[in-house]
Design an enzyme around this catalytic site. Structure first.
Site, PDB file in Angstrom:
ATOM      1  N   GLN A 261      -2.693 -11.543   4.525  1.00  0.00           N
ATOM      2  CA  GLN A 261      -3.504 -11.018   5.427  1.00  0.00           C
ATOM      3  C   GLN A 261      -4.896 -11.561   5.289  1.00  0.00           C
ATOM      4  OE1 GLN A 261      -3.004  -7.028   3.775  1.00  0.00           O
ATOM      5  NE2 GLN A 261      -3.237  -7.832   1.793  1.00  0.00           N
ATOM      6  N   ASP A 313      -6.960  -2.032  -4.387  1.00  0.00           N
ATOM      7  CA  ASP A 313      -8.430  -1.892  -4.471  1.00  0.00           C
ATOM      8  C   ASP A 313      -8.737  -1.211  -5.509  1.00  0.00           C
ATOM      9  OD1 ASP A 313      -7.916   0.699  -4.093  1.00  0.00           O
ATOM     10  OD2 ASP A 313      -7.896   0.586  -1.687  1.00  0.00           O
ATOM     11  N   GLU A 333       0.623  -4.539  -6.749  1.00  0.00           N
ATOM     12  CA  GLU A 333       0.333  -5.118  -5.684  1.00  0.00           C
ATOM     13  C   GLU A 333       0.735  -6.260  -5.196  1.00  0.00           C
ATOM     14  OE1 GLU A 333      -1.617  -5.781  -2.329  1.00  0.00           O
ATOM     15  OE2 GLU A 333      -2.076  -3.868  -3.559  1.00  0.00           O
ATOM     16  N   ASP A 365       6.006  -7.585  -4.619  1.00  0.00           N
ATOM     17  CA  ASP A 365       6.511  -6.633  -3.707  1.00  0.00           C
ATOM     18  C   ASP A 365       6.892  -5.452  -4.074  1.00  0.00           C
ATOM     19  OD1 ASP A 365       7.494  -6.034  -0.743  1.00  0.00           O
ATOM     20  OD2 ASP A 365       9.356  -6.215  -1.929  1.00  0.00           O
ATOM     21  N   ALA A 366       6.692  -4.483  -3.627  1.00  0.00           N
ATOM     22  CA  ALA A 366       6.685  -3.090  -4.182  1.00  0.00           C
ATOM     23  C   ALA A 366       8.373  -2.890  -4.134  1.00  0.00           C
ATOM     24  CB  ALA A 366       6.003  -1.862  -3.484  1.00  0.00           C
ATOM     25  N   ASP A 389       0.484   4.115  -2.368  1.00  0.00           N
ATOM     26  CA  ASP A 389      -0.648   4.011  -1.532  1.00  0.00           C
ATOM     27  C   ASP A 389      -0.818   2.677  -0.885  1.00  0.00           C
ATOM     28  OD1 ASP A 389      -3.120   4.272  -0.523  1.00  0.00           O
ATOM     29  OD2 ASP A 389      -4.250   3.592  -2.583  1.00  0.00           O
TER      30      ASP A 389
END
Length: 526
Positions: A261, A313, A333, A365-366, A389
């Site tokens: 991203q 974050d 994350e 990857d979650a 989140d």
């Protein structure tokens, strides 16, 4: 046929023919690699600028394939001038493809949309690539580089070179060009390679087939196109910086294009904001409302271990560390670049949480991590709290993280009496997506309690508190919570009340097979 083409020499000796044929097929492979890179660049830009998705990608791929056929038909009247036409096609392809990323990015920033540029670029690039094979077959069959003895063998060699080049291009784009150069520079570099292949064909292979004047013109055009793409390559940073800044109201203080991203951080005064692919993730002027509401309801009295899925974050980890009982946090994350920004540019916002020894940052990857969670990382009996989140599910990739299967996997790592809190979007702006999340979590075997608070930057924002079993949890602020700026028990009690215009809905769950929540998000905002 031109006079020069009528006086071509006969077939070359076998050894010479084989050498020239090998060079031509290598050039064909290079051009094919460039063609597939252009298409992948268009797909990447579609995802970055417009959210991508199955519909957009299907339209690009289908449009590209249709344009291939159109290009093959449109070039038929020019086959009698195959040599010079091939050089012209490759030059046009190199310039169009090399400029495509920059054109889309600039159109998006200055015109507010670039779908028409995307559609036009797809059509033009596809048509030019489609014109290559008929031209090459004509050149090969005329005996310039090989004797016209076996059409099937020639076609097999041509297709093999074309498909091999496509394979190389498909690997080079995600593993080399995009991560090392970015989209604009990557496309420009590909255009330069395309020009180099065209120059080799023009100067060394097709020289007997065109006049000296045509050759000089072709070389001049190739040099001009090369100068244009080199200029773009050199000035790409300036173009990106100027264009990108137009998209954001506040000055950009950090930017990175990761493998996943585009990450942008802006700052004006004390207000720092994080954007992922243009979507605002938080503003420091009110993120505490969101973060406190997400984290503390999941902390039952006595909670000592927590799992954070997403949240790179570091804000959720910051709040967890403020709670004295927590001694182990696992932060999963996907994007290491987000974590790095969290550790540097956003360090003041998250109080250095990601470098705290109690926080174990896992880059994964979650969903994959949940499926194969290492036993030595998951506490015995599971985590006391799971904080989900993750970004809103506006693409199929993100939609899988809001699926019944995903929440079912969470049960593997959640303690029997543990709590899970999920950020779930806006129950006012996207009510169907919000209640779809509630219904999906419930269908995965949880008892749920929806709640929502007002975050000025985002408006009405919703969450879901869930536990395994039949009894719905009652959201509570832990008795030993640290002093909070926003959340208290009165606010949390009121947060479970939904007005008539946000009335609860019971919906079909979103699954991997049928990601309904992605369609909900694409339906737009109320």
């Amino acid at each position: 046929m031109t006079a020069s083409e009528q006086t071509l020499p006969g077939p070359r000796p076998a050894g010479t023919t084989n050498r020239w044929r090998a060079v031509l097929l290598a050039a064909v492979a290079a051009c094919a690699a460039c063609g597939i890179v252009y298409e992948l660049a268009l797909l990447t830009l579609s995802t970055s600028l417009h959210g991508g998705g199955i519909v957009a990608m299907s339209l690009i791929v289908a449009g590209y394939v249709a344009a291939l056929g159109a290009g093959a038909l449109l070039v038929k009247p020019l086959l009698h001038r195959a040599a010079i036409t091939f050089i012209a096609v490759e030059t046009a392809l190199a310039v169009t493809g090399g400029l495509s990323a920059a054109a889309l990015y600039v159109a998006f920033a200055f015109l507010g949309g670039s779908l028409w540029v995307l559609a036009l670029g797809t059509a033009v690039i596809g048509a030019l690539v489609g014109a290559e094979v008929p031209l090459l077959m004509t050149l090969l069959q005329r005996g310039r580089l090989t004797a016209a003895t076996d059409t099937g063998r020639v076609l097999a060699n041509l297709n093999a070179a074309d498909y091999l080049g496509a394979l190389v291009g498909g690997l080079v784009w995600p593993f080399i060009l995009l991560p090392q150069l970015g989209m604009i520079r990557g496309a420009a570099a590909t255009g330069i390679i395309n020009l180099a292949a065209a120059a080799v064909v023009a100067v060394f292979l097709l020289r007997p087939a065109i006049s000296s004047r045509q050759l000089a013109t072709a070389v001049g055009v190739l040099i001009a196109a090369l100068a244009l793409l080199v200029t773009l390559l050199v000035r790409a940073d300036g173009i990106q910086t100027s264009t990108r800044q137009r998209l954001y109201a506040d000055p950009i203080v950090a930017f990175e294009r990761s493998a996943y991203q585009e990450i942008v951080v802006t700052r004006r005064g004390n207000d720092t904001r994080l954007y992922l692919d243009g979507g605002l993730q938080f503003s420091t002027r009110d993120e505490y409302r969101y973060t406190e509401s997400l984290v503390y309801p999941a902390l039952a009295d006595g909670a000592r271990t927590a799992l954070v899925l997403g949240g790179g974050d570091g804000l959720a980890a910051r709040e967890l560390l403020r709670y004295n009982g927590i001694d182990t946090i696992v932060q999963v994350e996907l994007d290491p670049a987000v974590v790095e920004v969290g550790r540097t540019t956003l360090r003041d916002a998250n109080a250095g949480a990601l470098d705290d020894p109690r926080v174990d940052v896992v880059i994964a990857d979650a969903m994959t991590w949940l499926r194969d969670a290492p036993p030595d990382v998951v506490p015995r009996g599971g985590f006391d709290a799971v904080i989900v989140d993750l970004p809103d599910p506006d693409t199929p990739v993100l939609g899988r993280l809001y699926s019944l299967e995903f929440y079912a996997l969470v049960t593997r790592v959640l303690a029997v009496d543990g709590l899970m809190a999920v950020q779930s979007g806006s129950p006012f702006s996207t009510p169907t997506a919000y209640w779809r999340t509630v219904s999906t979590i419930r269908a995965a075997g949880y008892a749920t309690t929806p709640y929502h608070v007002h975050v000025p930057t985002f408006g009405d924002w919703g969450f879901v508190l869930a536990r395994r079993g039949p009894t719905a949890p009652t959201p509570r602020v832990p008795a030993d919570a640290p002093p909070l700026r926003f959340l208290d028990q009165r606010v949390l009690d009121a947060a479970t009340v939904f007005a008539g215009d946000n009335r609860p809905q019971s919906l079909e769950p979103s699954t991997l097979d049928h990601p309904r929540i992605v369609d909900d998000m694409r339906a737009g905002y109320r």
